[in-house]
Design an enzyme around this catalytic site. Structure first.
Site, PDB file in Angstrom:
ATOM      1  N   VAL A  80      10.526  -9.850  11.288  1.00 46.88           N
ATOM      2  CA  VAL A  80      10.795  -8.986  10.130  1.00 46.88           C
ATOM      3  C   VAL A  80      11.167  -7.575  10.586  1.00 46.88           C
ATOM      4  O   VAL A  80      12.087  -6.948  10.030  1.00 46.88           O
ATOM      5  CB  VAL A  80       9.582  -8.965   9.170  1.00 46.88           C
ATOM      6  CG1 VAL A  80       9.863  -8.040   7.982  1.00 46.88           C
ATOM      7  CG2 VAL A  80       9.275 -10.379   8.676  1.00 46.88           C
ATOM      8  N   LYS A 110       0.165  -8.968   4.219  1.00 50.20           N
ATOM      9  CA  LYS A 110      -0.806  -9.365   3.167  1.00 50.20           C
ATOM     10  C   LYS A 110      -2.238  -9.401   3.679  1.00 50.20           C
ATOM     11  O   LYS A 110      -3.178  -9.185   2.908  1.00 50.20           O
ATOM     12  CB  LYS A 110      -0.421 -10.683   2.508  1.00 50.20           C
ATOM     13  CG  LYS A 110      -0.108 -11.811   3.447  1.00 50.20           C
ATOM     14  CD  LYS A 110       1.383 -11.988   3.562  1.00 50.20           C
ATOM     15  CE  LYS A 110       1.741 -12.616   4.886  1.00 50.20           C
ATOM     16  NZ  LYS A 110       3.152 -12.857   5.049  1.00 50.20           N
ATOM     17  N   GLY A 151       8.007 -12.601  -0.354  1.00 52.10           N
ATOM     18  CA  GLY A 151       9.223 -12.306   0.412  1.00 52.10           C
ATOM     19  C   GLY A 151      10.201 -11.511  -0.437  1.00 52.10           C
ATOM     20  O   GLY A 151       9.869 -10.448  -0.979  1.00 52.10           O
ATOM     21  N   GLY A 159      11.614 -18.712  11.784  1.00 48.18           N
ATOM     22  CA  GLY A 159      10.991 -17.403  11.558  1.00 48.18           C
ATOM     23  C   GLY A 159      10.250 -17.308  10.230  1.00 48.18           C
ATOM     24  O   GLY A 159       9.997 -16.213   9.740  1.00 48.18           O
ATOM     25  N   GLU A 201       3.889 -17.382  10.208  1.00 51.87           N
ATOM     26  CA  GLU A 201       3.223 -16.248  10.859  1.00 51.87           C
ATOM     27  C   GLU A 201       3.143 -16.536  12.363  1.00 51.87           C
ATOM     28  O   GLU A 201       3.274 -17.695  12.780  1.00 51.87           O
ATOM     29  CB  GLU A 201       1.815 -16.070  10.296  1.00 51.87           C
ATOM     30  CG  GLU A 201       1.764 -15.828   8.796  1.00 51.87           C
ATOM     31  CD  GLU A 201       2.501 -14.566   8.369  1.00 51.87           C
ATOM     32  OE1 GLU A 201       2.233 -13.499   8.931  1.00 51.87           O
ATOM     33  OE2 GLU A 201       3.374 -14.657   7.492  1.00 51.87           O
ATOM     34  N   ASP A 251      -2.611 -17.768   3.717  1.00 50.67           N
ATOM     35  CA  ASP A 251      -1.529 -16.815   3.456  1.00 50.67           C
ATOM     36  C   ASP A 251      -1.228 -16.764   1.942  1.00 50.67           C
ATOM     37  O   ASP A 251      -1.118 -15.674   1.371  1.00 50.67           O
ATOM     38  CB  ASP A 251      -0.276 -17.249   4.247  1.00 50.67           C
ATOM     39  CG  ASP A 251       0.905 -16.340   4.000  1.00 50.67           C
ATOM     40  OD1 ASP A 251       1.010 -15.308   4.682  1.00 50.67           O
ATOM     41  OD2 ASP A 251       1.723 -16.656   3.114  1.00 50.67           O
ATOM     42  N   LYS A 256      -1.841 -13.713  -0.972  1.00 48.21           N
ATOM     43  CA  LYS A 256      -0.805 -13.263  -1.914  1.00 48.21           C
ATOM     44  C   LYS A 256      -1.311 -13.305  -3.352  1.00 48.21           C
ATOM     45  O   LYS A 256      -1.032 -12.402  -4.148  1.00 48.21           O
ATOM     46  CB  LYS A 256       0.457 -14.105  -1.734  1.00 48.21           C
ATOM     47  CG  LYS A 256       1.131 -13.834  -0.385  1.00 48.21           C
ATOM     48  CD  LYS A 256       2.183 -14.870  -0.055  1.00 48.21           C
ATOM     49  CE  LYS A 256       2.871 -14.547   1.268  1.00 48.21           C
ATOM     50  NZ  LYS A 256       3.687 -15.637   1.778  1.00 48.21           N
ATOM     51  N   GLY A 308      11.189 -15.280   5.957  1.00 51.09           N
ATOM     52  CA  GLY A 308      12.397 -15.157   6.777  1.00 51.09           C
ATOM     53  C   GLY A 308      12.736 -13.700   6.994  1.00 51.09           C
ATOM     54  O   GLY A 308      12.288 -12.814   6.270  1.00 51.09           O
TER      55      GLY A 308
HETATM   56  N1  HSE Z   1       4.540 -16.844   6.610  1.00 50.07           N
HETATM   57  C1  HSE Z   1       4.883 -16.364   5.312  1.00 50.07           C
HETATM   58  C2  HSE Z   1       5.431 -17.514   4.488  1.00 50.07           C
HETATM   59  C3  HSE Z   1       5.896 -15.275   5.441  1.00 50.07           C
HETATM   60  O1  HSE Z   1       5.767 -18.545   5.084  1.00 50.07           O
HETATM   61  O2  HSE Z   1       5.499 -17.415   3.268  1.00 50.07           O
HETATM   62  C4  HSE Z   1       6.196 -14.537   4.179  1.00 50.07           C
HETATM   63  O3  HSE Z   1       5.066 -13.942   3.636  1.00 50.07           O
END
Ligand code: HSE
Length: 379
Positions: free
Chosen positions: A11, A87, A116, A169, A172, A183, A187, A283
């Protein structure tokens, strides 16, 4: 506005590239690991950024909590705006960072940390001012959505699908948080903080897709069902709930149309009804675009996403009832109240009677501690 960037990974490189090419911004120094400052624009000492009076804002995209928090505090104390896609950082330290930014009269925005490219938190923040948000959530992790799509559409195995998501990409640095649902949980925590002024840090439950096998996929696809990883938050009789778990959905569910690394973020307003936002949730450039969006909001005068009354809080998931699809060894069958079950290939596939999210997650957690391999999903 001159912007320094903390981190030069997937990123970070996207943010730097966008800053260099967008006429509204000037790319400032980029913080990299000690000894890795191998170009004039790179520095390996945070003091060179916080003491640089020409830097107006700091974009943190390095990940992790402790160091990112320490650097965020330094940047805010130095009177610089602070935006982040992290996050883990905001779900653990968002209230403190927001308070410090207010004290210093600078901006603290983090829409890139949830969804994202999808402007979910910005829309929630706007909607909560004019409506009551009754529920929020959806597909909030791009890595697992990509994996589920590849496993279900192309028949890929779990490891192969994960390797692809990493190579693209989306995942994480350590993909554990992606595949365990942590993750997505972070969020939904941020969504609750924006919508309800409560950042839940206790009583949370996350189940990911790390127990999903190709045999599970074949079994539920044979019944016309598709798996998606859903995050849910909201208020039920004034109590805040927040959790993440897989769901098996019929082919006509809108979530089944969400492919690859896309997210589908929703909220239900008392007056607006359901609002749905869709776009790439992970991404380089999708996430970088959200960082730049936050910087642009700061340029336009926005200073915060959290309300000053926002505080850490507890989620209560014992009132949320679901029925579950469970794949388990025969030895576990007596542990659940089942509506139906069938044995196949040494495993039992069953549908439970309604059970609370809390009770189900606690029960499976205990059985796994005893070595029982189980996959479960809301159905
Ligand atoms: N690893 C996270 C995902 C990246 O796949 O959503 C974006 O927050």
């Amino acid at each position: 506005m001159k912007v320094a960037v903390l981190g030069f990974g997937v990123v970070g490189q996207g943010v730097y590239e966008m800053l260099r090419t967008c006429p509204l911004f000037e790319a400032g120094p980029v913080l990299v690991r000690p000894g890795k400052a191998d170009a004039p624009f790179k520095v390996d000492d945070i003091e060179k950024i916080v003491n640089d009076e020409s830097v107006d804002a700091v974009a943190e995209v390095m990940g992790g909590v402790d160091v990112a928090y320490a650097y965020g505090v330094k940047a805010l104390k130095a009177g610089k705006h602070f935006v982040t896609s992290n996050k883990a950082l905001v779900s653990a330290k968002g209230v403190e960072l927001d308070a410090l930014a207010r004290e210093k009269g600078v901006g603290f925005l983090f829409s890139a940390a949830c969804g994202g490219a999808v402007p979910f938190l910005h829309n929630l923040e706007l909607a909560r001012q004019s409506d009551d948000i009754e529920a929020l959530g959806g597909i909030l992790n791009g890595t697992t959505n990509y994996m589920l799509d590849r496993m279900q559409s192309e028949g890929l195995g779990y490891e192969e699908a994960l390797s692809e998501a990493q190579a693209l990409g989306y995942a994480e640095a350590d993909p554990t948080a992606d595949v365990t649902g942590l993750d997505a949980l972070r969020k939904i925590m941020l969504g609750c903080a924006v919508a309800y002024d409560r950042l839940p840090v206790e009583g949370l439950y996350n189940e990911g897709i790390d127990s999903l096998t190709a045999a599970d996929v074949a079994h539920f696809q044979g019944k016309g069902l598709t798996c998606r990883l859903l995050a849910k938050g909201g208020l039920a009789e004034g109590k805040l709930y927040a959790y993440v778990q897989p769901a098996l959905l019929p082919a006509d569910a809108p979530e089944c149309a969400v492919k690859k690394n896309f997210n589908m973020a929703k909220y239900l307003g008392k007056n607006s009804g359901q609002i749905v936002l869709m776009g790439q949730g992970a991404g380089r450039y999708p996430t970088a675009s959200a960082v730049i969006r936050d910087l642009e909001c700061i340029r336009f005068g926005q200073r915060e996403m959290l309300h000053e009354l926002c505080e850490y809080s507890k989620a209560e998931n014992d009132g949320c009832l679901c029925t579950y699809y469970v794949r388990m060894p025969k030895a576990c069958v007596a542990e659940f109240e089942l509506a139906e079950s069938e044995a196949q290939g040494g495993a039992v596939y069953a549908i439970t009677k309604p059970i609370s999210v809390k009770a189900m997650h606690e029960k499976v957690r205990a059985l796994r501690k005893g070595g029982m391999p189980i996959f479960f999903a809301e159905i």
